[in-house]
Each structure stands twice: as C-alpha cells, then as structure tokens.
Write a protein that holds these residues in place. Structure first.
Motif, PDB file in Angstrom:
ATOM      1  N   PHE A  66       4.433   7.792  -5.697  1.00  0.00           N
ATOM      2  CA  PHE A  66       5.513   6.850  -5.999  1.00  0.00           C
ATOM      3  C   PHE A  66       5.017   5.710  -6.880  1.00  0.00           C
ATOM      4  O   PHE A  66       5.668   5.349  -7.868  1.00  0.00           O
ATOM      5  CB  PHE A  66       6.116   6.276  -4.712  1.00  0.00           C
ATOM      6  CG  PHE A  66       7.053   5.137  -4.988  1.00  0.00           C
ATOM      7  CD1 PHE A  66       8.367   5.375  -5.358  1.00  0.00           C
ATOM      8  CD2 PHE A  66       6.609   3.818  -4.931  1.00  0.00           C
ATOM      9  CE1 PHE A  66       9.227   4.331  -5.660  1.00  0.00           C
ATOM     10  CE2 PHE A  66       7.460   2.764  -5.226  1.00  0.00           C
ATOM     11  CZ  PHE A  66       8.776   3.021  -5.596  1.00  0.00           C
ATOM     12  N   VAL A  67       3.878   5.112  -6.526  1.00  0.00           N
ATOM     13  CA  VAL A  67       3.370   3.964  -7.285  1.00  0.00           C
ATOM     14  C   VAL A  67       3.077   4.361  -8.728  1.00  0.00           C
ATOM     15  O   VAL A  67       3.381   3.610  -9.668  1.00  0.00           O
ATOM     16  CB  VAL A  67       2.120   3.374  -6.600  1.00  0.00           C
ATOM     17  CG1 VAL A  67       1.457   2.332  -7.491  1.00  0.00           C
ATOM     18  CG2 VAL A  67       2.498   2.744  -5.263  1.00  0.00           C
ATOM     19  N   CYS A  68       2.512   5.540  -8.920  1.00  0.00           N
ATOM     20  CA  CYS A  68       2.243   6.008 -10.285  1.00  0.00           C
ATOM     21  C   CYS A  68       3.538   6.119 -11.085  1.00  0.00           C
ATOM     22  O   CYS A  68       3.595   5.726 -12.261  1.00  0.00           O
ATOM     23  CB  CYS A  68       1.536   7.358 -10.250  1.00  0.00           C
ATOM     24  SG  CYS A  68      -0.178   7.281  -9.695  1.00  0.00           S
ATOM     25  N   ALA A  69       4.593   6.643 -10.446  1.00  0.00           N
ATOM     26  CA  ALA A  69       5.876   6.784 -11.136  1.00  0.00           C
ATOM     27  C   ALA A  69       6.528   5.422 -11.362  1.00  0.00           C
ATOM     28  O   ALA A  69       7.072   5.147 -12.439  1.00  0.00           O
ATOM     29  CB  ALA A  69       6.805   7.688 -10.326  1.00  0.00           C
ATOM     30  N   ALA A  70       6.471   4.537 -10.360  1.00  0.00           N
ATOM     31  CA  ALA A  70       7.102   3.216 -10.477  1.00  0.00           C
ATOM     32  C   ALA A  70       6.439   2.369 -11.548  1.00  0.00           C
ATOM     33  O   ALA A  70       7.100   1.584 -12.241  1.00  0.00           O
ATOM     34  CB  ALA A  70       7.048   2.498  -9.130  1.00  0.00           C
ATOM     35  N   ASN A  71       5.127   2.527 -11.695  1.00  0.00           N
ATOM     36  CA  ASN A  71       4.379   1.730 -12.671  1.00  0.00           C
ATOM     37  C   ASN A  71       4.764   2.056 -14.112  1.00  0.00           C
ATOM     38  O   ASN A  71       4.451   1.300 -15.028  1.00  0.00           O
ATOM     39  CB  ASN A  71       2.881   1.939 -12.450  1.00  0.00           C
ATOM     40  CG  ASN A  71       2.016   0.979 -13.234  1.00  0.00           C
ATOM     41  OD1 ASN A  71       1.023   1.358 -13.826  1.00  0.00           O
ATOM     42  ND2 ASN A  71       2.393  -0.300 -13.256  1.00  0.00           N
ATOM     43  N   GLU A  72       5.466   3.166 -14.311  1.00  0.00           N
ATOM     44  CA  GLU A  72       5.977   3.491 -15.640  1.00  0.00           C
ATOM     45  C   GLU A  72       7.119   2.549 -16.035  1.00  0.00           C
ATOM     46  O   GLU A  72       7.409   2.375 -17.219  1.00  0.00           O
ATOM     47  CB  GLU A  72       6.480   4.940 -15.675  1.00  0.00           C
ATOM     48  CG  GLU A  72       5.392   5.986 -15.495  1.00  0.00           C
ATOM     49  CD  GLU A  72       4.433   6.023 -16.672  1.00  0.00           C
ATOM     50  OE1 GLU A  72       4.895   5.864 -17.823  1.00  0.00           O
ATOM     51  OE2 GLU A  72       3.218   6.200 -16.443  1.00  0.00           O
ATOM     52  N   TYR A  73       7.770   1.945 -15.031  1.00  0.00           N
ATOM     53  CA  TYR A  73       8.926   1.087 -15.290  1.00  0.00           C
ATOM     54  C   TYR A  73       8.600  -0.401 -15.214  1.00  0.00           C
ATOM     55  O   TYR A  73       9.238  -1.218 -15.887  1.00  0.00           O
ATOM     56  CB  TYR A  73      10.044   1.397 -14.287  1.00  0.00           C
ATOM     57  CG  TYR A  73      10.520   2.827 -14.330  1.00  0.00           C
ATOM     58  CD1 TYR A  73      11.273   3.299 -15.396  1.00  0.00           C
ATOM     59  CD2 TYR A  73      10.202   3.709 -13.302  1.00  0.00           C
ATOM     60  CE1 TYR A  73      11.706   4.618 -15.440  1.00  0.00           C
ATOM     61  CE2 TYR A  73      10.633   5.026 -13.332  1.00  0.00           C
ATOM     62  CZ  TYR A  73      11.382   5.480 -14.407  1.00  0.00           C
ATOM     63  OH  TYR A  73      11.805   6.786 -14.445  1.00  0.00           O
ATOM     64  N   CYS A  74       7.650  -0.791 -14.366  1.00  0.00           N
ATOM     65  CA  CYS A  74       7.386  -2.220 -14.166  1.00  0.00           C
ATOM     66  C   CYS A  74       6.061  -2.409 -13.441  1.00  0.00           C
ATOM     67  O   CYS A  74       5.423  -1.442 -13.016  1.00  0.00           O
ATOM     68  CB  CYS A  74       8.521  -2.858 -13.357  1.00  0.00           C
ATOM     69  SG  CYS A  74       8.645  -2.230 -11.661  1.00  0.00           S
ATOM     70  N   HIS A  75       5.673  -3.673 -13.284  1.00  0.00           N
ATOM     71  CA  HIS A  75       4.522  -3.999 -12.451  1.00  0.00           C
ATOM     72  C   HIS A  75       4.884  -3.751 -10.985  1.00  0.00           C
ATOM     73  O   HIS A  75       6.041  -3.903 -10.581  1.00  0.00           O
ATOM     74  CB  HIS A  75       4.122  -5.463 -12.632  1.00  0.00           C
ATOM     75  CG  HIS A  75       3.384  -5.720 -13.911  1.00  0.00           C
ATOM     76  ND1 HIS A  75       2.071  -6.120 -13.948  1.00  0.00           N
ATOM     77  CD2 HIS A  75       3.776  -5.616 -15.214  1.00  0.00           C
ATOM     78  CE1 HIS A  75       1.687  -6.264 -15.201  1.00  0.00           C
ATOM     79  NE2 HIS A  75       2.703  -5.966 -15.993  1.00  0.00           N
ATOM     80  N   VAL A  76       3.901  -3.361 -10.197  1.00  0.00           N
ATOM     81  CA  VAL A  76       4.091  -3.129  -8.763  1.00  0.00           C
ATOM     82  C   VAL A  76       3.195  -4.097  -8.007  1.00  0.00           C
ATOM     83  O   VAL A  76       1.983  -4.154  -8.255  1.00  0.00           O
ATOM     84  CB  VAL A  76       3.748  -1.677  -8.374  1.00  0.00           C
ATOM     85  CG1 VAL A  76       3.906  -1.480  -6.866  1.00  0.00           C
ATOM     86  CG2 VAL A  76       4.631  -0.690  -9.137  1.00  0.00           C
ATOM     87  N   VAL A  77       3.801  -4.880  -7.108  1.00  0.00           N
ATOM     88  CA  VAL A  77       3.055  -5.846  -6.308  1.00  0.00           C
ATOM     89  C   VAL A  77       3.277  -5.514  -4.840  1.00  0.00           C
ATOM     90  O   VAL A  77       4.425  -5.415  -4.390  1.00  0.00           O
ATOM     91  CB  VAL A  77       3.520  -7.292  -6.586  1.00  0.00           C
ATOM     92  CG1 VAL A  77       2.734  -8.280  -5.726  1.00  0.00           C
ATOM     93  CG2 VAL A  77       3.376  -7.626  -8.067  1.00  0.00           C
ATOM     94  N   MET A  78       2.209  -5.323  -4.088  1.00  0.00           N
ATOM     95  CA  MET A  78       2.357  -5.064  -2.654  1.00  0.00           C
ATOM     96  C   MET A  78       1.291  -5.807  -1.875  1.00  0.00           C
ATOM     97  O   MET A  78       0.193  -6.056  -2.376  1.00  0.00           O
ATOM     98  CB  MET A  78       2.314  -3.565  -2.350  1.00  0.00           C
ATOM     99  CG  MET A  78       0.972  -2.900  -2.515  1.00  0.00           C
ATOM    100  SD  MET A  78       1.001  -1.147  -2.009  1.00  0.00           S
ATOM    101  CE  MET A  78       1.773  -0.397  -3.441  1.00  0.00           C
ATOM    102  N   ILE A  79       1.658  -6.188  -0.654  1.00  0.00           N
ATOM    103  CA  ILE A  79       0.712  -6.837   0.250  1.00  0.00           C
ATOM    104  C   ILE A  79       0.567  -5.981   1.500  1.00  0.00           C
ATOM    105  O   ILE A  79       1.431  -5.162   1.820  1.00  0.00           O
ATOM    106  CB  ILE A  79       1.168  -8.259   0.638  1.00  0.00           C
ATOM    107  CG1 ILE A  79       2.500  -8.212   1.398  1.00  0.00           C
ATOM    108  CG2 ILE A  79       1.260  -9.161  -0.580  1.00  0.00           C
ATOM    109  CD1 ILE A  79       2.917  -9.545   1.994  1.00  0.00           C
ATOM    110  N   SER A  80      -0.523  -6.163   2.202  1.00  0.00           N
ATOM    111  CA  SER A  80      -0.717  -5.463   3.470  1.00  0.00           C
ATOM    112  C   SER A  80       0.017  -6.209   4.575  1.00  0.00           C
ATOM    113  O   SER A  80       0.039  -7.439   4.609  1.00  0.00           O
ATOM    114  CB  SER A  80      -2.205  -5.350   3.801  1.00  0.00           C
ATOM    115  OG  SER A  80      -2.824  -6.628   3.779  1.00  0.00           O
ATOM    116  N   GLY A  81       0.651  -5.452   5.475  1.00  0.00           N
ATOM    117  CA  GLY A  81       1.303  -6.019   6.646  1.00  0.00           C
ATOM    118  C   GLY A  81       0.477  -5.755   7.889  1.00  0.00           C
ATOM    119  O   GLY A  81      -0.642  -5.238   7.811  1.00  0.00           O
TER     120      GLY A  81
END
Length: 422
Positions: A66-81
């Motif tokens: 998913f992250v690889c595909a999403a990164n084609e459209y925009c920056h991806v920012v995630m934090i650990s919960g």
C-alpha cells in the motif's frame, strides 16, 4: 496545504477469531482511490497502523504494497501507536524519508518538522509527529529536553500542572503512568521549534494517545469515545503546546489517533484537533459510520475539515431481546443485520435449550451470547464447548505458528487420544 488524515488501521486484526484481512484490503483500495481523486500533499496515518508488535508477514506485506502505491500520489507520514512495534515499523525510516515516506517511531525525532512540498515543489507546510512514547524506553531522551529558558524538563510549567510526589526525581516522574508529563514535554519541544521558525506556512501536529480529559461526549454515546486502557490526557495542552504558546501562535491542526470514533476534541476559530477514528469497526459496540478526514489549511491558517465516508464491508451491533424474537426470521427489527458481527443478550434470565446453536443459525457471526440477570447479579455468558485440540490450535494460530507446526500438534494429539506411544 491539504492532507488526508486516518489512523488505527490495525492491519492483522481479527474479530473474535474472524479474519478481517479481506476487508482491510478493501479499505486500502478505497484509500488509494481517494488519493488518486483528491491529490493531497500528504497522507497522515496517526498510529496503530499494525495490530501487533510482531506482525505476521502477510500484514507487513499488505502495508508495504500500500505505501509503495500511495507514495506515487503524495508523501506518506505515519507514526507508531501503542499497538505498533516501534522499531519494526521504523525500520529503514531514515532511508525512506528521502523518497517521501516519513515514519516517526522514536522520541529523538520529536520536534523535528517534516517539510511537505506542494505540486509545484514549493513548501506547502510542516508536520510535527509525536509517536506513542514509552517513558521507560525514552527516559534518557526525554530527560534532556529543555524549555525556551534552558530549564531541564520537567520545567516550571510541568511542576505546577503535573501531580507528583516531592520526593520524586525528574527521572522518576517519567516512569509509566506519567503520560501527561511526557506529552506536554513533547509538545513543548514542538512549540520551541515553531517559535524559532515562525508560522509562515500551515502547521500540523500528529500524535497517538488518549487526549480526552476535558472532552465531554454526548450522553448517549459516552462508550464510543473511549477505547483501550491508556490514561486520558488533558486536551488543552494540544493548543498551547504544553504552555509554550497562546492564541493563534501554535499549530493549525492536530491529527490524532487511538480513539476509534471520528470526532473533534478541540474546534475553535484558530485551532482544531480531530480523531479520525478507525476505518473499520473492531468491536460490537463500535459505530458503523467510519471516515477519512480531508483537511485543508490556507495561507491565512484557516482550517477546513471534511468527513469523507468509507464504505463498510460488514456491520457490528448489539441486541437485547427475547429468544423468541431473535429466532423470528421475519422480524423487521433485524432486517439486514443477520450477517453482522453481533453480541446478543437474551432478556430471559435462563439459558434456553440449544440457545447458542439455534441463534447462530440465524446470526452466524454472533460473537457472544449472554442471558440477562434480573436479580442485579452478573450476566451469564453462554459459551460453546471447545475441544482441547481446537483450543490449542487457536492459540498456536494466534501465536503465528506455522501450519506445519499446527499439523504436527494435531497428529500428536490424535495419537495420544488413540492411546498411541509415538
């Protein structure tokens, strides 16, 4: 600046033994469609991306694809919960940062903004992520943080606002349970950076915790605004950044995770803080209305939040009714709910004959059945007998043992049951 705010995916989660991976894949496909349609500057995932600290390979692969595909459209920012394994989620984060995938999972990363460009390559805004912080793991890092006057943490503001014993050392005040102190310290670190840089672009914070101490939910929905066992933290520290700023001198928006219902904990003219909620219901008392938040902040720091509904592949509910009514297939009360994940309480204070099997024939995804207590005592759960082998196989499956190992245990059990000596 425009972001999509989501959280609490809990990839790999099971629902009382039911595998939800198919439904989670459907949600991720929805997310890619929204990214393609809305073209945000960044996708922000506010923690609990995975459900287990040691996730299954299939769940890691699902997230990676998913992250690889999403990164084609925009920056991806995630934090650990608090559910994520911080070190695993943050693996290679320094390298991924260079290609627009920003994973924040360490206390040492707090206060360092992530600069997000717009489509033209200019600076769209800055994000300030705070991962879920464990005091016993981050004690040394946290104890070095200082305020604008150079006073070591906890500083004068924390001394006045945090309850603790006079005999405690600064290090002891950072032990587990001091979540208010830890979050205030993290927020002050962000505030100090904002004071140094100025507010020339939209500013967004990201955190995963229970910031509900001063929030009063509607009376009929109190239970839907809490989840898990994290202590609640004063939500006013979000706007003031732990007392560093006042008025409209801090962040414009705070993207929060941990609570599974979508709602704002603060909504004022110059600052908003929202929980996006989980994308799928993960408990029978959860809501079936799930959203992704589209957040837009203009150069004047005015915030617009749009709740984008997600399609639900299943429903959850809780019933309280008589045995006779529940067995009536034509009962309009349950139209469209026979395939829902449900918890059922019988109004009878006794267990009807074959109750579990008969109700499961009508509601095959029933997760729990109980009879009511009309004497003020504890309600009784109606449980289905499970063989020692099935119990053991379920345990091994949840422990992510291989199919070969489970098959071996099954073979040994059958040999022992037959009185074999192998």
């Amino acid at each position: 600046m425009k972001i999509l705010h989501t959280s609490d995916w809990h990839l790999g989660r099971e629902f009382y033994g039911y595998d939800l991976r198919e439904y989670q894949e459907q949600f991720l496909a929805q997310m890619l469609g929204l990214l393609r349609e809305l073209q945000p500057d960044a996708l922000v995932i506010a923690g609990d991306v995975l459900d287990k600290k040691n996730p299954a390979d299939a769940d890691v692969l699902m997230l990676s694809e998913f992250v690889c595909a999403a990164n084609e459209y925009c920056h991806v920012v995630m934090i650990s919960g608090n559910h994520d394994g911080a070190s695993r989620l943050g693996f290679l984060s320094d390298v991924l940062h260079r290609v627009g995938v920003h994973i924040v999972s360490r206390g040492s990363q707090v206060g360092i903004p992530i600069e997000i460009p717009n489509r033209e390559g200019n600076l769209a805004g800055r994000l300030y992520p705070i991962p879920y912080l464990y005091p016993h793991q981050e004690r040394e890092e946290l104890s070095t943080w200082t305020d604008t006057e150079g006073n070591p943490h906890p500083d004068a503001w924390l001394e006045q606002n945090a309850a603790h014993s006079e005999s405690e050392t600064p290090q002891q005040r950072l032990l587990p349970g001091k979540t208010g102190i830890i979050n205030a310290a993290a927020l002050r670190r962000i505030g100090n950076d904002i004071l140094a840089r100025g507010r020339t672009v939209p500013l967004i914070g990201v955190a995963h915790d229970n910031f509900t101490k001063n929030f009063t939910p509607p009376e009929d929905e109190v239970g839907k605004y809490t989840v898990g066992s994290l202590p609640n933290v004063d939500n006013t520290v979000l706007a003031t950044l732990g007392g560093v700023v006042s008025g409209n001198q801090g962040l414009d928006y705070f993207a929060l995770g941990h609570i599974h219902k979508c709602y704002p904990v603060i909504k004022s003219s110059d600052f908003e803080a929202w929980y996006s909620g989980s994308p799928l219901p993960y408990a029978t008392d959860d809501t079936n209305d799930k959203y992704v938040l589209a957040v837009e902040i203009n150069p004047a720091h005015e915030v617009t939040v749009e709740k984008i509904p997600l399609s639900m592949p299943y429903q959850v509910c809780e019933f309280n009714d008589s045995f006779e009514n529940l067995l009536n297939l034509g009962n309009p009360k349950y139209a469209g709910l026979h395939d829902a994940f449900c918890q059922i309480t019988l109004t009878e204070n006794y267990t009807p004959e074959n109750a579990l099997q008969r109700i499961k024939s009508i509601f095959p995804r029933m997760t729990r059945l109980q009879t009511s207590s009309k004497t003020g005592g504890t309600a009784k759960w109606v449980t289905e007998a499970v063989s020692p082998l099935e119990f053991t196989k379920t345990f091994l499956k949840n422990a992510q043992c291989s199919e070969e190992a489970i098959l071996l245990v099954e073979t040994i059990y059958e040999e022992l049951a037959k009185g074999g000596s192998k």
